[in-house]
Motif scaffolding. Sequence first.
Motif, PDB file in Angstrom:
ATOM      1  N   LEU A 171       0.920  -1.109   0.085  1.00  0.00           N
ATOM      2  CA  LEU A 171       0.129   0.078   0.010  1.00  0.00           C
ATOM      3  C   LEU A 171       0.934   1.345  -0.006  1.00  0.00           C
ATOM      4  CD1 LEU A 171      -2.752  -0.920   2.662  1.00  0.00           C
ATOM      5  CD2 LEU A 171      -2.762  -1.227   0.171  1.00  0.00           C
ATOM      6  N   LYS A 172       2.112   1.119   0.516  1.00  0.00           N
ATOM      7  CA  LYS A 172       2.961   2.377   0.627  1.00  0.00           C
ATOM      8  C   LYS A 172       4.384   1.691   0.068  1.00  0.00           C
ATOM      9  CE  LYS A 172       4.840   5.753   4.127  1.00  0.00           C
ATOM     10  NZ  LYS A 172       4.853   6.123   5.231  1.00  0.00           N
ATOM     11  N   HIS A 173       4.950   2.696  -0.572  1.00  0.00           N
ATOM     12  CA  HIS A 173       6.430   2.068  -1.076  1.00  0.00           C
ATOM     13  C   HIS A 173       7.432   2.481   0.039  1.00  0.00           C
ATOM     14  CE1 HIS A 173       8.440   5.849  -1.644  1.00  0.00           C
ATOM     15  NE2 HIS A 173       7.390   6.276  -1.903  1.00  0.00           N
ATOM     16  N   ASP A 174       7.850   1.073   0.355  1.00  0.00           N
ATOM     17  CA  ASP A 174       9.054   1.116   1.600  1.00  0.00           C
ATOM     18  C   ASP A 174      10.078   0.080   1.646  1.00  0.00           C
ATOM     19  OD1 ASP A 174       9.450   2.478   4.570  1.00  0.00           O
ATOM     20  OD2 ASP A 174       9.710   0.177   4.449  1.00  0.00           O
ATOM     21  N   ALA A 175      11.232   0.059   1.150  1.00  0.00           N
ATOM     22  CA  ALA A 175      12.239  -0.722   1.014  1.00  0.00           C
ATOM     23  C   ALA A 175      12.367  -1.713   1.840  1.00  0.00           C
ATOM     24  CB  ALA A 175      13.625   0.000   0.420  1.00  0.00           C
ATOM     25  N   LYS A 176      12.224  -1.118   3.267  1.00  0.00           N
ATOM     26  CA  LYS A 176      12.376  -2.014   4.468  1.00  0.00           C
ATOM     27  C   LYS A 176      11.516  -2.750   4.508  1.00  0.00           C
ATOM     28  CE  LYS A 176      12.999  -1.464   9.342  1.00  0.00           C
ATOM     29  NZ  LYS A 176      12.766  -0.721  10.786  1.00  0.00           N
ATOM     30  N   THR A 177      10.132  -2.473   4.363  1.00  0.00           N
ATOM     31  CA  THR A 177       9.039  -3.500   4.426  1.00  0.00           C
ATOM     32  C   THR A 177       9.114  -4.259   3.429  1.00  0.00           C
ATOM     33  OG1 THR A 177       7.790  -1.624   5.301  1.00  0.00           O
ATOM     34  CG2 THR A 177       6.630  -3.186   4.626  1.00  0.00           C
ATOM     35  N   ALA A 178       9.299  -4.121   2.161  1.00  0.00           N
ATOM     36  CA  ALA A 178       9.249  -4.914   0.865  1.00  0.00           C
ATOM     37  C   ALA A 178      10.339  -5.969   1.124  1.00  0.00           C
ATOM     38  CB  ALA A 178       9.734  -4.087  -0.433  1.00  0.00           C
ATOM     39  N   SER A 179      11.650  -5.663   1.762  1.00  0.00           N
ATOM     40  CA  SER A 179      12.613  -6.665   2.229  1.00  0.00           C
ATOM     41  C   SER A 179      11.982  -7.629   3.355  1.00  0.00           C
ATOM     42  CB  SER A 179      13.942  -6.043   2.642  1.00  0.00           C
ATOM     43  OG  SER A 179      14.922  -7.022   3.004  1.00  0.00           O
ATOM     44  N   SER A 180      11.478  -6.785   3.904  1.00  0.00           N
ATOM     45  CA  SER A 180      10.892  -7.889   5.341  1.00  0.00           C
ATOM     46  C   SER A 180       9.959  -8.832   4.804  1.00  0.00           C
ATOM     47  CB  SER A 180      10.459  -6.874   6.405  1.00  0.00           C
ATOM     48  OG  SER A 180       9.785  -7.747   7.222  1.00  0.00           O
ATOM     49  N   VAL A 181       8.803  -8.599   3.908  1.00  0.00           N
ATOM     50  CA  VAL A 181       8.062  -9.224   3.324  1.00  0.00           C
ATOM     51  C   VAL A 181       8.543 -10.403   2.682  1.00  0.00           C
ATOM     52  CG1 VAL A 181       6.194  -9.286   1.792  1.00  0.00           C
ATOM     53  CG2 VAL A 181       6.083  -7.338   3.176  1.00  0.00           C
ATOM     54  N   GLU A 182       9.467  -9.959   1.794  1.00  0.00           N
ATOM     55  CA  GLU A 182      10.230 -11.026   0.877  1.00  0.00           C
ATOM     56  C   GLU A 182      10.972 -12.104   2.026  1.00  0.00           C
ATOM     57  OE1 GLU A 182      14.047 -11.182  -2.191  1.00  0.00           O
ATOM     58  OE2 GLU A 182      13.764  -9.825  -0.865  1.00  0.00           O
ATOM     59  N   ASP A 183      11.733 -11.611   3.121  1.00  0.00           N
ATOM     60  CA  ASP A 183      12.360 -12.527   3.849  1.00  0.00           C
ATOM     61  C   ASP A 183      11.274 -13.536   4.825  1.00  0.00           C
ATOM     62  OD1 ASP A 183      14.741 -11.577   3.249  1.00  0.00           O
ATOM     63  OD2 ASP A 183      14.765 -10.026   4.966  1.00  0.00           O
ATOM     64  N   LYS A 184      10.009 -12.725   5.358  1.00  0.00           N
ATOM     65  CA  LYS A 184       9.234 -13.573   5.996  1.00  0.00           C
ATOM     66  C   LYS A 184       8.436 -14.727   5.071  1.00  0.00           C
ATOM     67  CE  LYS A 184       9.036 -11.281   9.980  1.00  0.00           C
ATOM     68  NZ  LYS A 184       9.193 -12.147  11.303  1.00  0.00           N
ATOM     69  N   ILE A 185       8.267 -14.389   3.884  1.00  0.00           N
ATOM     70  CA  ILE A 185       7.466 -15.397   2.880  1.00  0.00           C
ATOM     71  C   ILE A 185       8.383 -16.529   2.573  1.00  0.00           C
ATOM     72  CG2 ILE A 185       6.601 -15.844   0.569  1.00  0.00           C
ATOM     73  CD1 ILE A 185       5.728 -13.175   0.545  1.00  0.00           C
ATOM     74  N   ASN A 186       9.849 -16.152   2.303  1.00  0.00           N
ATOM     75  CA  ASN A 186      10.637 -17.320   2.292  1.00  0.00           C
ATOM     76  C   ASN A 186      10.968 -18.128   3.354  1.00  0.00           C
ATOM     77  OD1 ASN A 186      11.054 -16.573  -0.437  1.00  0.00           O
ATOM     78  ND2 ASN A 186      12.857 -15.065   0.013  1.00  0.00           N
ATOM     79  N   GLU A 187      10.822 -17.252   4.520  1.00  0.00           N
ATOM     80  CA  GLU A 187      11.234 -18.219   5.809  1.00  0.00           C
ATOM     81  C   GLU A 187       9.928 -18.914   6.039  1.00  0.00           C
ATOM     82  OE1 GLU A 187      11.327 -16.983  10.695  1.00  0.00           O
ATOM     83  OE2 GLU A 187      11.846 -15.596   8.833  1.00  0.00           O
ATOM     84  N   LYS A 188       8.740 -18.645   5.927  1.00  0.00           N
ATOM     85  CA  LYS A 188       7.562 -19.525   5.966  1.00  0.00           C
ATOM     86  C   LYS A 188       7.657 -20.629   5.086  1.00  0.00           C
ATOM     87  CE  LYS A 188       3.051 -20.199   6.940  1.00  0.00           C
ATOM     88  NZ  LYS A 188       2.625 -20.754   8.410  1.00  0.00           N
TER      89      LYS A 188
END
Length: 350
Positions: A171-188
């Motif tokens: 919903l909002k561009h944010d590099a930190k959040t995008a990186s966190s989402v990528e890591d959380k999905i791969n970890e899951k």
Amino acid sequence: MRKLLLLIFLNLTLYSQTIKDISNIVGIRENQLIGHGLVVGLPGTGDKSQFTMQSLQNLLRNSYIKIPASSIKSKNIATVMVTAVLPPFAKQGDKLKLKISSIGDAKSIDGGQLLLTQLKGVDGRVYALAQGTIIGNNNIKTSGYIYNGAIVENEIDYSLKDEEIFRLSLLKHDAKTASSVEDKINEKFGKNIAVAYDTRTIEVTKPLGMSAIKFISKVQNIELDSDMKKKIVIDQVKEIIIAGADITINPVTISKKDFTLRIKKSQLSDQDWEDPAANPGVDIGDDVKVGDKPVEINIFNALVNTKQAPTVSDLMRAMKLMKLDINDIIDTIKMLDSLGAINAEVEIVR
């Protein structure tokens, strides 16, 4: 009159959000519908434009009634624009809320009957049919709404069943959040199935042997710590506030004519929280008046979550206990939002 004093004790904490709260799936979206129709049954508050008279003439002609437009003098009709939102995966028979706006010189369309109106998408196709009695807005009677006023007739073809790759749009561009989402999905999922392409877009590949719906459900419910804002929806027409239970409020003081709202950090110990009466030196509230009625406010009864970060839900509950009008609550939330004291986006529905 004595001022109302509301104290909210604040301990700031980080709260969790899910991926669903901060992102959309590209391709799954709402669609705007529009149409123009005729409103009848107005008590002399309609319009007398030539366009309206021509629309009525065309309607009567479809019923095999021929009459010149110049002979129509009624002020009980009005021409309006009708808009609606078609949600994703809407099915035949689903009902939609309508927004109605006069396009002539009508004084009011409140209480008028909208005749059968086609609602079309940008592709020119008819997706819904609208009809019903209009409820005018409080301040602007030339616009209004009809709840469940349209019925979906045609569906938009879109299937998730055979999709293998999905794109999440934050919903909002944010590099930190995008990186966190990528890591959380791969970890899951224990493998590199997510790749962030930019500060808003994450591409996710569905694992083999898993259905698309189950995969989306697992992805959307992954929790992550985020400072992206949630949403509060205020419907001023129906006087309704919709807010999540975990939207926190930052320290702030607001003073109005009839009450003062103060949100501050608490100095209470755990024992004080369990039994505030055991510590008489702790300021826990005040005796107040609402109108001519005295009201005793005990903050520990008014707020159920004050040991943690107080939320908008706590605030609304406390103000209801103070017997404040719903408009005071709405105005207070607006002021908190303008001060940046609410960790959410406030959306006003008119």
